[in-house]
Design a protein around this motif. Structure first.
Motif, PDB file in Angstrom:
ATOM      1  N   ILE A 117       0.907  -1.173  -0.027  1.00 24.90           N
ATOM      2  CA  ILE A 117      -0.119  -0.006   0.047  1.00 24.90           C
ATOM      3  C   ILE A 117       0.898   1.080   0.042  1.00 24.90           C
ATOM      4  CG2 ILE A 117      -1.461   1.138   1.464  1.00 24.90           C
ATOM      5  CD1 ILE A 117      -2.917  -1.258   2.173  1.00 24.90           C
ATOM      6  N   GLN A 118       0.440   2.143  -0.905  1.00 31.12           N
ATOM      7  CA  GLN A 118       1.290   3.295  -0.909  1.00 31.12           C
ATOM      8  C   GLN A 118       0.430   4.553  -1.035  1.00 31.12           C
ATOM      9  OE1 GLN A 118       4.310   2.777  -3.973  1.00 31.12           O
ATOM     10  NE2 GLN A 118       5.116   4.875  -3.866  1.00 31.12           N
ATOM     11  N   ALA A 119       1.127   5.650  -0.238  1.00 25.30           N
ATOM     12  CA  ALA A 119       0.260   6.776  -0.406  1.00 25.30           C
ATOM     13  C   ALA A 119       0.880   7.853  -1.236  1.00 25.30           C
ATOM     14  CB  ALA A 119       0.388   7.463   1.074  1.00 25.30           C
ATOM     15  N   ASN A 120       0.183   8.736  -1.807  1.00 22.56           N
ATOM     16  CA  ASN A 120       0.783   9.940  -2.538  1.00 22.56           C
ATOM     17  C   ASN A 120       1.649   9.542  -3.608  1.00 22.56           C
ATOM     18  OD1 ASN A 120      -1.027  11.356  -0.845  1.00 22.56           O
ATOM     19  ND2 ASN A 120       0.927  11.589   0.521  1.00 22.56           N
ATOM     20  N   MET A 121       1.300   8.691  -4.319  1.00 25.91           N
ATOM     21  CA  MET A 121       2.299   7.977  -5.392  1.00 25.91           C
ATOM     22  C   MET A 121       2.183   9.473  -6.255  1.00 25.91           C
ATOM     23  SD  MET A 121       1.566   4.232  -6.373  1.00 25.91           S
ATOM     24  CE  MET A 121       1.987   4.608  -8.131  1.00 25.91           C
ATOM     25  N   ASP A 122       1.200  10.183  -6.640  1.00 28.25           N
ATOM     26  CA  ASP A 122       1.144  11.405  -7.463  1.00 28.25           C
ATOM     27  C   ASP A 122       0.447  12.526  -6.492  1.00 28.25           C
ATOM     28  OD1 ASP A 122       0.311  13.280  -9.209  1.00 28.25           O
ATOM     29  OD2 ASP A 122      -0.411  11.863 -10.586  1.00 28.25           O
ATOM     30  N   PRO A 123       1.018  13.358  -6.058  1.00 31.03           N
ATOM     31  CA  PRO A 123       0.643  14.292  -5.336  1.00 31.03           C
ATOM     32  C   PRO A 123      -0.835  14.777  -5.868  1.00 31.03           C
ATOM     33  CG  PRO A 123       2.561  15.008  -6.199  1.00 31.03           C
ATOM     34  CD  PRO A 123       2.409  13.611  -6.608  1.00 31.03           C
ATOM     35  N   ALA A 124      -1.044  14.895  -7.120  1.00 31.58           N
ATOM     36  CA  ALA A 124      -2.196  15.465  -7.716  1.00 31.58           C
ATOM     37  C   ALA A 124      -3.287  14.664  -7.417  1.00 31.58           C
ATOM     38  CB  ALA A 124      -2.157  15.328  -9.267  1.00 31.58           C
ATOM     39  N   HIS A 125      -3.169  13.380  -6.805  1.00 28.86           N
ATOM     40  CA  HIS A 125      -4.299  12.341  -6.514  1.00 28.86           C
ATOM     41  C   HIS A 125      -4.502  12.317  -4.867  1.00 28.86           C
ATOM     42  CE1 HIS A 125      -3.791  11.227 -10.969  1.00 28.86           C
ATOM     43  NE2 HIS A 125      -4.982  10.794 -10.583  1.00 28.86           N
ATOM     44  N   ARG A 126      -3.266  12.614  -4.376  1.00 28.91           N
ATOM     45  CA  ARG A 126      -3.209  12.664  -2.803  1.00 28.91           C
ATOM     46  C   ARG A 126      -4.056  11.274  -2.150  1.00 28.91           C
ATOM     47  NH1 ARG A 126      -0.496  15.259   0.851  1.00 28.91           N
ATOM     48  NH2 ARG A 126       0.704  16.708  -0.297  1.00 28.91           N
ATOM     49  N   ASP A 127      -3.670  10.349  -2.793  1.00 28.58           N
ATOM     50  CA  ASP A 127      -4.481   8.989  -2.389  1.00 28.58           C
ATOM     51  C   ASP A 127      -3.751   8.118  -1.999  1.00 28.58           C
ATOM     52  OD1 ASP A 127      -3.177   8.439  -4.741  1.00 28.58           O
ATOM     53  OD2 ASP A 127      -4.973   7.922  -5.515  1.00 28.58           O
ATOM     54  N   ARG A 128      -4.329   6.956  -1.348  1.00 26.07           N
ATOM     55  CA  ARG A 128      -3.507   5.652  -1.151  1.00 26.07           C
ATOM     56  C   ARG A 128      -3.756   4.739  -2.084  1.00 26.07           C
ATOM     57  NH1 ARG A 128      -5.280   4.767   4.521  1.00 26.07           N
ATOM     58  NH2 ARG A 128      -6.953   6.492   4.200  1.00 26.07           N
ATOM     59  N   VAL A 129      -3.012   4.129  -2.565  1.00 24.51           N
ATOM     60  CA  VAL A 129      -3.185   2.905  -3.780  1.00 24.51           C
ATOM     61  C   VAL A 129      -2.779   1.515  -2.983  1.00 24.51           C
ATOM     62  CG1 VAL A 129      -2.601   2.053  -5.737  1.00 24.51           C
ATOM     63  CG2 VAL A 129      -2.769   4.457  -5.432  1.00 24.51           C
ATOM     64  N   ALA A 130      -3.745   0.477  -2.966  1.00 23.40           N
ATOM     65  CA  ALA A 130      -3.377  -0.759  -2.612  1.00 23.40           C
ATOM     66  C   ALA A 130      -2.818  -1.497  -4.195  1.00 23.40           C
ATOM     67  CB  ALA A 130      -4.677  -1.521  -2.082  1.00 23.40           C
ATOM     68  N   ASN A 183      -7.734   3.279  -2.023  1.00 24.21           N
ATOM     69  CA  ASN A 183      -7.922   2.693  -0.859  1.00 24.21           C
ATOM     70  C   ASN A 183      -8.188   3.792   0.249  1.00 24.21           C
ATOM     71  OD1 ASN A 183      -7.869   1.001   1.564  1.00 24.21           O
ATOM     72  ND2 ASN A 183      -5.585   1.018   1.537  1.00 24.21           N
ATOM     73  N   HIS A 184      -9.254   3.637   1.002  1.00 19.22           N
ATOM     74  CA  HIS A 184      -9.576   4.589   1.845  1.00 19.22           C
ATOM     75  C   HIS A 184      -9.492   3.862   3.278  1.00 19.22           C
ATOM     76  CE1 HIS A 184     -10.778   6.822  -1.444  1.00 19.22           C
ATOM     77  NE2 HIS A 184     -11.470   6.012  -1.880  1.00 19.22           N
ATOM     78  N   GLY A 185      -8.732   3.047   3.371  1.00 19.87           N
ATOM     79  CA  GLY A 185      -8.659   2.446   4.667  1.00 19.87           C
ATOM     80  C   GLY A 185      -9.216   0.928   4.976  1.00 19.87           C
TER      81      GLY A 185
END
Ligand code: GDP
Length: 527
Positions: A300-313, A366-368
């Motif tokens: 799981i990684q956060a902020n892969m792309d700051p434009a998205h500000r998300d977490r990706v699983a 991913n929202h947790g």
């Protein structure tokens, strides 16, 4: 042949393992270049810089000269679809690397010809050996003076415990580098320094006896022919089966920065590296050509792309076909969720994926609700096994500059812990928040990210905890007694599981002896 079978047989999913500075980034770039995924050398580096410029916390990566993130890149080569999973080189991020290695079917080991086998390579190789991961070896930086090739192979065999089968062999080294000889194809790939070939190596001369070789190599040719004779006699022949069983590694020599020796490596890789294989679960083995979709989350990684500000699983597809908009069953939660905007990872950008097949990696927003180790299916309750969960070895307590930020701190620590690099604990008594990690650098990364992503100023200070154990007990009364008596040392982790934080190993030993019916597990249960 089913569509799944056809697609999975094209897939080659692998990771590069190496000690920092051996040339992983450079070779990644060349593979993408030859795969047509990028147009010019330098793109990977500039992509790195771009990310540094835009993503705050990655400035740390730049300052320290290490790679903290890892990503997935897909490219096409010949008729194959290649998924390259990048791994961080720094030792403090090794868990992430270990878990990534559970999501690949093979690995490429890069070794610096002047340095030979280094410490990180040994560790990573241990992980590959545990899983019998087939390994290709690339000995890099031939344009520099390095150690004798035969000596390097001996070292790999001895230190890493794997048989070496040279596939290419260097003709000279450093300033005297003239090319490599391909032992299987019986062809010499000549080296012409200073040339940046885009899709192939320099001139190739067929046959060791070819008179053209006498012309090109001049006086050295006889000596070189003798050497090849010797090498053929003294080394192992490439054996595809031994390679697939993880017992033998085919070895290639070259210079990544000069695009040299990379094509023979890539050609052999797409030919011999394994397609996706079956995966074990708690209930049965899942064959990759099954028609129903299954997969597991390894990262799981956060902020892969700051434009998205998300977490990706990151989910590795193990069987079946993923299609945008389909429903997947989240096994741990026992819930169906519709996946409308999964990501795929083309070499440079994240793109929306329409479909994915066994061996592919998809990114789920991913929202947790998604954790490392989670399995997804089309309804069956199965849980993939073998995704390691690491016991933290270092502990620090978080100290806030502004006590009103406690909620934000808690949220930040919780979310960052979901990425798997750190674990956070709330002691049952008091308001402290304790963070556990495998490497010291993790604390700096967390402090940096808390500040930049959560606007929380926190420092991490020493705390009287040496090791943690997850506590389980079937007898509820006993567990209650235990909890009451030892509340000073107990905490809840991010998933509300009970954890014993031991101040010393001796204390842990005494406690386990005193409470024989309680299980003290060094890692959190994933199932
Ligand atoms: P990583 O840390 O493993 O990703 O290594 P990099 O790809 O960043 O390479 C480390 C350094 O070695 C960089 O300065 C590269 O330019 C250099 N390098 C990579 N490949 C070669 C090579 O074939 N020859 C030489 N001389 N230098 C190389």
């Amino acid at each position: 042949m089913s569509q799944v079978q056809k697609q999975l047989e094209r897939r080659r999913t692998f990771a590069i393992i190496s000690h920092p500075d051996a040339g992983k980034t450079t070779i990644t770039e060349k593979l993408l270049l030859f795969g047509g995924a990028i147009k010019q050398a330098g793109a990977v580096k500039s992509r790195k810089t771009e990310r540094h410029a835009t993503s705050d916390w990655m400035k740390m990566e730049q300052e320290r000269g290490i790679s903290v993130t890892s990503s997935v890149m897909q490219f096409h080569y010949r008729d194959r679809v290649v998924n390259l999973l990048d791994t961080p080189g720094h030792a403090d991020f090794s868990e992430d690397t270990y878990r990534t290695l559970t999501a690949v079917d093979s690995a490429l080991m890069v070794i610096d010809c002047a340095k030979g086998v280094e410490e990180r390579t040994i560790k990573l190789m241990d992980v590959c050996r545990m899983r019998q991961t087939p390994i290709f070896t690339f000995i890099n930086k031939l344009d520099r003076e390095g150690r004798e090739p035969i000596e390097l192979l001996d070292e790999v065999e001895e230190v890493l415990g794997i048989e070496c089968a040279p596939v290419t062999w260097p003709i000279g080294m450093g300033k005297r580098l003239r090319g490599v000889y391909h032992l299987l194809d019986d062809a010499v790939h000549l080296y012409e320094p200073g040339k940046n070939y885009v899709t192939q190596d320099a001139e190739i001369i067929e046959g060791l006896d070819n008179p053209l070789l006498d012309e090109r190599l001049g006086g050295d040719v006889a000596e070189f022919r003798d050497e090849i004779e010797l090498v053929r006699g003294a080394s192992h022949e490439f054996d595809a089966e031994a390679y697939l069983a993880g017992k033998q590694t085919p070895v290639f020599f070259g210079s990544a920065i000069n695009n040299f020796g990379v094509t023979p490596l890539l050609d052999a890789f797409v030919k011999h590296a394994p397609a996706p294989r079956a995966h074990a679960t708690t209930t049965r083995e899942v064959a990759c050509d099954e028609s129903k979709l299954t997969g597991f989350v390894f990262k799981i990684q956060a902020n892969m792309d700051p434009a998205h500000r998300d977490r990706v699983a990151f989910m590795r597809v193990c069987s079946g076909r993923f299609e945008q908009g389909m429903k997947m069953h989240h096994v741990r939660l026992g819930k169906d969720i519709r996946i409308a905007n999964a990501l795929t990872f083309l070499a440079q950008d994240r793109d929306s994926v329409e479909e994915a097949w066994p061996g592919d990696i998809i990114g789920l927003h991913n929202h947790g609700t998604i954790a490392i180790g989670d399995s997804f299916t089309e309804g069956e309750s199965l849980q993939f096994t073998g995704i390691p969960n690491f016991a933290p070895e270092l502990f620090r307590v978080a100290r806030l500059r502004d006590p009103l930020k406690l909620k934000a701190l808690q949220k930040g620590l919780q979310q960052l812990s979901e990425e798997g690099a750190t674990q956070f604990f709330r002691p049952m008594l008091g308001n402290d928040l304790v963070l556990g990690a495998v490497g010291m650098l993790q604390f700096d990364v967390v402090a940096y990210r808390l500040k930049h992503e959560y606007n929380v100023d926190a420092t991490f200070e020493a705390v009287n905890v040496q090791t943690a154990r997850w506590v389980r007990c079937k007898d509820e009364k006993m567990l209650r007694d235990f909890t009451n008596q030892l509340s000073n040392n107990l905490a809840l982790d991010a998933a509300e599981q009970l954890v014993y934080l031991a101040p010393t190993r001796v204390n842990l030993q005494l406690t386990t002896e005193r409470w024989p019916d309680i299980t003290f597990s060094p890692t959190r249960e994933t199932v």
